[in-house]
Design an enzyme around this catalytic site. Sequence first.
Site, short mmCIF file in Angstrom:
data_model
loop_
_atom_site.label_atom_id
_atom_site.label_comp_id
_atom_site.label_asym_id
_atom_site.label_seq_id
_atom_site.Cartn_x
_atom_site.Cartn_y
_atom_site.Cartn_z
N ARG A 93 20.82 55.56 55.15
CA ARG A 93 21.34 54.21 55.18
C ARG A 93 20.19 53.28 54.77
O ARG A 93 19.02 53.60 54.95
CB ARG A 93 21.83 53.85 56.58
CG ARG A 93 22.97 54.73 57.10
CD ARG A 93 23.34 54.34 58.52
NE ARG A 93 24.46 55.14 59.03
CZ ARG A 93 24.32 56.27 59.73
NH1 ARG A 93 23.10 56.70 60.03
NH2 ARG A 93 25.37 56.93 60.15
N LYS B 11 22.41 55.42 63.74
CA LYS B 11 23.35 54.67 64.57
C LYS B 11 23.43 55.29 65.96
O LYS B 11 23.39 56.51 66.11
CB LYS B 11 24.73 54.64 63.93
CG LYS B 11 24.83 53.73 62.71
CD LYS B 11 26.26 53.64 62.22
CE LYS B 11 26.40 52.65 61.08
NZ LYS B 11 27.80 52.54 60.59
N HIS C 229 24.62 51.13 49.45
CA HIS C 229 25.12 52.32 50.13
C HIS C 229 25.56 53.40 49.15
O HIS C 229 25.79 54.55 49.55
CB HIS C 229 26.29 51.91 51.03
CG HIS C 229 26.38 52.68 52.30
ND1 HIS C 229 25.37 52.71 53.25
CD2 HIS C 229 27.37 53.46 52.81
CE1 HIS C 229 25.75 53.46 54.27
NE2 HIS C 229 26.95 53.93 54.02
N ARG D 154 23.78 56.74 49.13
CA ARG D 154 24.14 57.61 50.24
C ARG D 154 25.45 58.35 49.92
O ARG D 154 25.57 59.55 50.16
CB ARG D 154 24.28 56.79 51.52
CG ARG D 154 24.68 57.56 52.76
CD ARG D 154 24.51 56.64 53.97
NE ARG D 154 25.23 57.07 55.15
CZ ARG D 154 24.75 57.92 56.06
NH1 ARG D 154 23.56 58.46 55.88
NH2 ARG D 154 25.45 58.24 57.12
N HIS E 241 26.55 61.74 60.80
CA HIS E 241 27.88 61.35 61.28
C HIS E 241 28.18 62.02 62.61
O HIS E 241 27.95 63.22 62.76
CB HIS E 241 28.96 61.76 60.27
CG HIS E 241 28.97 60.92 59.03
ND1 HIS E 241 29.59 61.33 57.87
CD2 HIS E 241 28.45 59.70 58.77
CE1 HIS E 241 29.45 60.39 56.95
NE2 HIS E 241 28.76 59.39 57.48
N TYR F 103 34.36 62.45 51.79
CA TYR F 103 33.65 62.87 50.59
C TYR F 103 34.31 64.08 49.93
O TYR F 103 34.15 64.29 48.73
CB TYR F 103 32.18 63.16 50.91
CG TYR F 103 31.45 61.91 51.33
CD1 TYR F 103 31.16 60.91 50.42
CD2 TYR F 103 31.09 61.71 52.65
CE1 TYR F 103 30.52 59.74 50.80
CE2 TYR F 103 30.45 60.56 53.05
CZ TYR F 103 30.16 59.58 52.12
OH TYR F 103 29.53 58.43 52.52
#
Length: 297
Positions: free
Chosen positions: A147, A171, A243, A246, A269, A278
């Site tokens: 990120r 995150k 982004h 990524r 994730h 994806y």
Amino acid sequence: MSENNRLSLDFTDYLLLERGLLPKSITAYLSDLHQFFCYLDSVGVEPAKFSSKDIEGFLASAKDRLSARSTARFLCSMRAFSAFLKLENYRDDDPLSLIDNPKLPQSLPKIMSEATVDEFINAITTDTDVGLRDRAMFETVYSCGLRVSELVNLTFDSLNLVDGYLIIRGKGDKERLVPLGDNAVWWIKRYLAEGRISKDPKSQCPYVFLSGKGVGPLSREGFWYRVKYYASKIGLSKAPSPHTFRHAFATHLLNHDADLRSVQLLLGHSSLTTTQIYTHVATARMHEIYKKAHRRA
């Protein structure tokens, strides 16, 4: 201090300390909470004693100004607030347990082809300190699928150039180890030896990628400016979002037979469902190639 203000302050601490959210996310959660508190005041309900009917009443009153995505974010904020109330013993139930999130239209991320990524990175001239930084920076973000916030906040404590990996705190304050490709390692070493040393000769700044003036880390806005600069340089009609690198990292791995679980871990994730988008991108690309190549498609 009013009950609303006290709960807002305590909830802020909860989001920061318990959830590990970034300031921007905390601001969004508090904005949702403030709107809900205003609604509760208008119907005479105490802030910690709302029910599922109050949630539904707020959504009904705001249906003309809330999109499906805004509604989903509001419910996410309220679920966090409900968890906070339960943790702090304000209540022992969950008023959102029977409320479903709205179905959101699935939007596939815009993906740069491998050839475009190569053209973008190769367009960076490395005869200046800024050019060396940019080459090392874009090699890193694409090599590791970072990120933008993770890239610009990368410190030397998280960088291992000997064994080729990064320790990234993403995150929710979750930590992950990400391999660093040989190209990225080579360009980082060259940037540190030739470009960065002139900006910070005593290496006092803990951040790897410095701003142009060398007084601190490159900002998110600074990174976005560099993306637009090189996109214009290679003639892209529309600059990719920061982004996009990524997204390209994840999709290109899947195109070369990486398994979904590994990509999930590399991206950081928490849910495999997030990573599965994806696979849709890769499948869409496969169909596009098939239609162009097959004479009876």
